[in-house]
Design an enzyme around this catalytic site. Sequence first.
Site, PDB file in Angstrom:
ATOM      1  N   ASP A 151      49.325  46.299  75.265  1.00 55.15           N
ATOM      2  CA  ASP A 151      49.706  46.990  74.410  1.00 55.15           C
ATOM      3  C   ASP A 151      50.324  47.705  75.285  1.00 55.15           C
ATOM      4  O   ASP A 151      49.755  48.920  76.404  1.00 55.15           O
ATOM      5  CB  ASP A 151      48.810  47.558  73.611  1.00 55.15           C
ATOM      6  CG  ASP A 151      49.779  48.711  72.664  1.00 55.15           C
ATOM      7  OD1 ASP A 151      49.277  49.092  71.516  1.00 55.15           O
ATOM      8  OD2 ASP A 151      50.585  49.172  73.065  1.00 55.15           O
ATOM      9  N   ASP A 184      59.470  51.587  70.173  1.00 58.44           N
ATOM     10  CA  ASP A 184      59.663  52.740  70.201  1.00 58.44           C
ATOM     11  C   ASP A 184      58.941  53.764  69.556  1.00 58.44           C
ATOM     12  O   ASP A 184      58.548  54.177  70.135  1.00 58.44           O
ATOM     13  CB  ASP A 184      60.787  52.941  70.109  1.00 58.44           C
ATOM     14  CG  ASP A 184      61.972  53.806  70.271  1.00 58.44           C
ATOM     15  OD1 ASP A 184      63.219  53.758  69.270  1.00 58.44           O
ATOM     16  OD2 ASP A 184      61.724  54.767  70.064  1.00 58.44           O
ATOM     17  N   SER A 189      64.692  44.110  73.680  1.00 58.85           N
ATOM     18  CA  SER A 189      65.363  43.396  72.886  1.00 58.85           C
ATOM     19  C   SER A 189      65.183  42.566  72.120  1.00 58.85           C
ATOM     20  O   SER A 189      66.452  41.614  71.156  1.00 58.85           O
ATOM     21  CB  SER A 189      67.245  42.853  73.301  1.00 58.85           C
ATOM     22  OG  SER A 189      68.125  44.354  73.392  1.00 58.85           O
ATOM     23  N   GLY A 225      62.947  42.168  70.054  1.00 62.19           N
ATOM     24  CA  GLY A 225      62.110  42.556  68.467  1.00 62.19           C
ATOM     25  C   GLY A 225      62.976  42.635  67.299  1.00 62.19           C
ATOM     26  O   GLY A 225      63.651  41.773  67.001  1.00 62.19           O
ATOM     27  N   TYR A 276      66.375  44.273  67.667  1.00 66.16           N
ATOM     28  CA  TYR A 276      67.390  43.471  68.006  1.00 66.16           C
ATOM     29  C   TYR A 276      67.557  41.570  68.226  1.00 66.16           C
ATOM     30  O   TYR A 276      68.855  41.393  68.969  1.00 66.16           O
ATOM     31  CB  TYR A 276      67.167  43.897  69.336  1.00 66.16           C
ATOM     32  CG  TYR A 276      67.732  45.798  69.411  1.00 66.16           C
ATOM     33  CD1 TYR A 276      68.273  45.916  68.207  1.00 66.16           C
ATOM     34  CD2 TYR A 276      68.384  46.503  70.167  1.00 66.16           C
ATOM     35  CE1 TYR A 276      68.275  47.530  67.629  1.00 66.16           C
ATOM     36  CE2 TYR A 276      68.796  47.342  70.053  1.00 66.16           C
ATOM     37  CZ  TYR A 276      68.974  47.738  68.704  1.00 66.16           C
ATOM     38  OH  TYR A 276      69.240  49.380  68.561  1.00 66.16           O
TER      39      TYR A 276
HETATM   40  N1  APR Z   1      53.829  47.075  73.611  1.00 62.82           N
HETATM   41  C1  APR Z   1      54.473  45.934  74.350  1.00 62.82           C
HETATM   42  N2  APR Z   1      55.670  44.894  73.355  1.00 62.82           N
HETATM   43  C2  APR Z   1      55.375  45.459  72.017  1.00 62.82           C
HETATM   44  C3  APR Z   1      54.486  46.635  71.783  1.00 62.82           C
HETATM   45  C4  APR Z   1      53.773  47.270  71.805  1.00 62.82           C
HETATM   46  N3  APR Z   1      52.891  47.906  71.482  1.00 62.82           N
HETATM   47  N4  APR Z   1      55.089  46.296  70.338  1.00 62.82           N
HETATM   48  C5  APR Z   1      56.192  45.618  69.909  1.00 62.82           C
HETATM   49  N5  APR Z   1      56.454  45.193  71.452  1.00 62.82           N
HETATM   50  C6  APR Z   1      57.000  43.827  71.965  1.00 62.82           C
HETATM   51  C7  APR Z   1      57.708  42.974  70.458  1.00 62.82           C
HETATM   52  O1  APR Z   1      56.947  41.841  70.121  1.00 62.82           O
HETATM   53  C8  APR Z   1      58.848  42.505  71.227  1.00 62.82           C
HETATM   54  O2  APR Z   1      58.642  41.314  71.725  1.00 62.82           O
HETATM   55  O3  APR Z   1      58.150  44.632  72.030  1.00 62.82           O
HETATM   56  C9  APR Z   1      59.497  43.999  72.029  1.00 62.82           C
HETATM   57  C10 APR Z   1      60.771  44.834  71.949  1.00 62.82           C
HETATM   58  O4  APR Z   1      60.820  44.398  70.312  1.00 62.82           O
HETATM   59  P1  APR Z   1      61.185  46.160  69.718  1.00 62.82           P
HETATM   60  O5  APR Z   1      59.949  47.191  69.670  1.00 62.82           O
HETATM   61  O6  APR Z   1      61.539  45.729  67.763  1.00 62.82           O
HETATM   62  O7  APR Z   1      62.379  46.300  70.586  1.00 62.82           O
HETATM   63  P2  APR Z   1      64.126  45.465  70.280  1.00 62.82           P
HETATM   64  O8  APR Z   1      64.147  44.736  69.548  1.00 62.82           O
HETATM   65  O9  APR Z   1      64.645  46.653  71.545  1.00 62.82           O
HETATM   66  O10 APR Z   1      64.554  46.928  69.121  1.00 62.82           O
HETATM   67  C11 APR Z   1      65.119  48.587  69.331  1.00 62.82           C
HETATM   68  O11 APR Z   1      63.794  48.266  67.094  1.00 62.82           O
HETATM   69  O12 APR Z   1      62.037  50.317  67.490  1.00 62.82           O
HETATM   70  C12 APR Z   1      63.512  49.908  67.208  1.00 62.82           C
HETATM   71  O13 APR Z   1      63.846  51.962  67.745  1.00 62.82           O
HETATM   72  C13 APR Z   1      64.048  51.231  68.277  1.00 62.82           C
HETATM   73  O14 APR Z   1      66.280  51.021  66.909  1.00 62.82           O
HETATM   74  C14 APR Z   1      65.473  49.939  68.186  1.00 62.82           C
HETATM   75  C15 APR Z   1      65.319  48.892  68.094  1.00 62.82           C
END
Ligand code: APR
Length: 324
Positions: free
Chosen positions: A9, A33, A116, A118, A120
């Site tokens: 994490d 985030d 990106s 998740g 995105y």
């Molecule tokens: N630690 C490591 N990786 C994580 C964690 C964590 N605690 N939580 C999620 N992830 C992984 C997800 O599984 C994914 O593979 O991080 C990657 C990015 O996912 P997101 O957090 O959804 O980010 P992203 O796809 O860039 O989307 C950004 O999501 O959270 C919102 O405010 C953010 O609007 C923005 C969008």
Amino acid sequence: MPLEMVRNDIVKMPVDAIVNAANASLLGGGGVDGAIHRAAGPQLMEECRKLQGCATGEAKLTRGYRLPCRYVIHTVGPIWQGGGHGERALLKACYRNSLELAREKGCETVAFPLISTGAYGYPKAQALQVAIEVITRFLLENEMTVYIVVFSKDALELGGKLFGEIKAYIDDVYVEEYLRRPEESLRRRMPGGPRRDEGAAGSSLEAMLNGAEEGFAQMLLRKIDEKGLTDAACYKRANVDRRLFNKIKNNPEYRPGKQTALAFAIALELSLEETKEMLMKAGFALSHSNKADIVVEYCIMNGRYDIMEINQVLFQLDLPPLGY
Ligand code: APR
């Protein structure tokens, strides 16, 4: 190890900077985030408000507050729209700008999520290749330890042709370890081990200790010269830290770990026989009772010498990576 993939994490990473996969407002969200803001506490949001947002591909830095890291680097990844809208270039810019910012602040260790991939929607396997490409290029010119943090719960099924071929090969050759194979116990007979063996290994050990036979470090340096590489090119290709390389180079008696010895064999693109010879000089042998060994053996036999490609397969199989 300059570049390492880890399952964790990201809010738990005790590094100089973690990277946040933010959105343009920098005012929080879900996923990474949300996790980062929850762990950092409200002061992070207060500082983010002063940044007045962030454009896609750009990066901005704040303190880490309650997180175990000094800084948070907020970057905004591209939203996946099929790949024809400059997503790859923007994702590369996220990693590059974040690394530049980390370097400007003197960070020695940085942890990235898979930006990106998740909310995105960027396909994970493609996004990982972008991350590895940008980070390894940066590490050719910079001394830093970079972690790609795959969320503990995420299944990182990269699939890929090499992964499938290797899984089939492991099924073919892997043998349960009923009896430790004689060559495997070689390490235990090296100096500092429980006892010295008078057998073949013992005599070549004797010759090595008397300087009559080339040791690991000598063979490594000889192979670097034979391949026309510089020291730096070799340890960078091996994903080995400069300080560890210098320790090996300056101490003929130094014996690296097995994954480090194999990393150099891959970096030097050694044949299987040369690899076995180099391993033996470090006190190890390849074994079909060791799945990581089988992965490396397959790659060498098939001329696959890209260490990050091998490490992705090892990561997916939960096996130790090459390098250090
Ligand atoms: N630690 C490591 N990786 C994580 C964690 C964590 N605690 N939580 C999620 N992830 C992984 C997800 O599984 C994914 O593979 O991080 C990657 C990015 O996912 P997101 O957090 O959804 O980010 P992203 O796809 O860039 O989307 C950004 O999501 O959270 C919102 O405010 C953010 O609007 C923005 C969008």
